[in-house]
Design a protein around this motif. Structure first.
Motif, PDB file in Angstrom:
ATOM      1  N   ASN A 173     -18.361 -43.178   1.002  1.00 56.38           N
ATOM      2  CA  ASN A 173     -17.737 -42.169   0.152  1.00 56.38           C
ATOM      3  C   ASN A 173     -17.075 -42.857  -1.040  1.00 56.38           C
ATOM      4  O   ASN A 173     -15.883 -43.080  -1.070  1.00 56.38           O
ATOM      5  N   LYS A 174     -17.888 -43.199  -1.999  1.00 58.36           N
ATOM      6  CA  LYS A 174     -17.407 -43.851  -3.219  1.00 58.36           C
ATOM      7  C   LYS A 174     -17.843 -43.029  -4.419  1.00 58.36           C
ATOM      8  O   LYS A 174     -18.892 -42.385  -4.411  1.00 58.36           O
ATOM      9  N   SER A 175     -17.061 -43.084  -5.450  1.00 61.07           N
ATOM     10  CA  SER A 175     -17.362 -42.369  -6.682  1.00 61.07           C
ATOM     11  C   SER A 175     -18.697 -42.835  -7.256  1.00 61.07           C
ATOM     12  O   SER A 175     -18.963 -44.031  -7.348  1.00 61.07           O
ATOM     13  N   GLY A 176     -19.556 -41.880  -7.625  1.00 64.33           N
ATOM     14  CA  GLY A 176     -20.814 -42.198  -8.279  1.00 64.33           C
ATOM     15  C   GLY A 176     -21.990 -42.438  -7.361  1.00 64.33           C
ATOM     16  O   GLY A 176     -23.101 -42.655  -7.843  1.00 64.33           O
ATOM     17  N   ALA A 177     -21.815 -42.399  -6.042  1.00 67.25           N
ATOM     18  CA  ALA A 177     -22.923 -42.671  -5.121  1.00 67.25           C
ATOM     19  C   ALA A 177     -24.046 -41.652  -5.301  1.00 67.25           C
ATOM     20  O   ALA A 177     -25.222 -42.019  -5.399  1.00 67.25           O
ATOM     21  N   THR A 184     -24.753 -39.823  -7.918  1.00 69.28           N
ATOM     22  CA  THR A 184     -25.368 -40.017  -9.237  1.00 69.28           C
ATOM     23  C   THR A 184     -26.359 -41.170  -9.221  1.00 69.28           C
ATOM     24  O   THR A 184     -27.460 -41.070  -9.763  1.00 69.28           O
ATOM     25  N   ARG A 185     -25.987 -42.283  -8.582  1.00 68.78           N
ATOM     26  CA  ARG A 185     -26.883 -43.441  -8.532  1.00 68.78           C
ATOM     27  C   ARG A 185     -28.145 -43.145  -7.733  1.00 68.78           C
ATOM     28  O   ARG A 185     -29.248 -43.539  -8.118  1.00 68.78           O
ATOM     29  N   ASN A 202     -23.692 -48.549  -2.268  1.00 67.05           N
ATOM     30  CA  ASN A 202     -23.056 -47.582  -1.384  1.00 67.05           C
ATOM     31  C   ASN A 202     -23.926 -47.111  -0.222  1.00 67.05           C
ATOM     32  O   ASN A 202     -23.466 -46.364   0.620  1.00 67.05           O
TER      33      ASN A 202
END
Length: 79
Positions: free
Chosen positions: A12-16, A18-19, A70
């Motif tokens: 649970n990390k920001s941008g996962a 999107t990537r 991630n």
């Protein structure tokens, strides 16, 4: 082309999201369905991704997914 379901466990990390979506987009693949749910571990989520793609390109995408920071694990199911 056969449909494939990928179960991808991610941190649970920001941008996962999107990537991961960007990886499919850069390859020119459409995601037929995408859902994200929490897991028993509060630090991770599970993404269920359904794509309509041949085996060989899918193998390459799975290898690239596995290299993303991630991503913790990937399971593939053919439909």
């Amino acid at each position: 082309m056969p449909k494939h379901t990928l179960l991808v466990r991610v941190e649970n990390k920001s941008g996962a999201l999107t990537r991961i979506a960007g990886l499919f987009s850069r390859r020119g693949f459409n995601i037929d369905s995408l859902s994200v749910r929490p897991t028993d571990e509060s630090a991770t989520s599970q993404m269920t991704i359904v794509v309509d793609v041949d085996e060989r390109p899918l193998e390459q995408v799975i290898q690239q997914l596995d290299k993303l920071v991630n991503v913790i694990s990937i399971q593939e199911r053919s439909v």
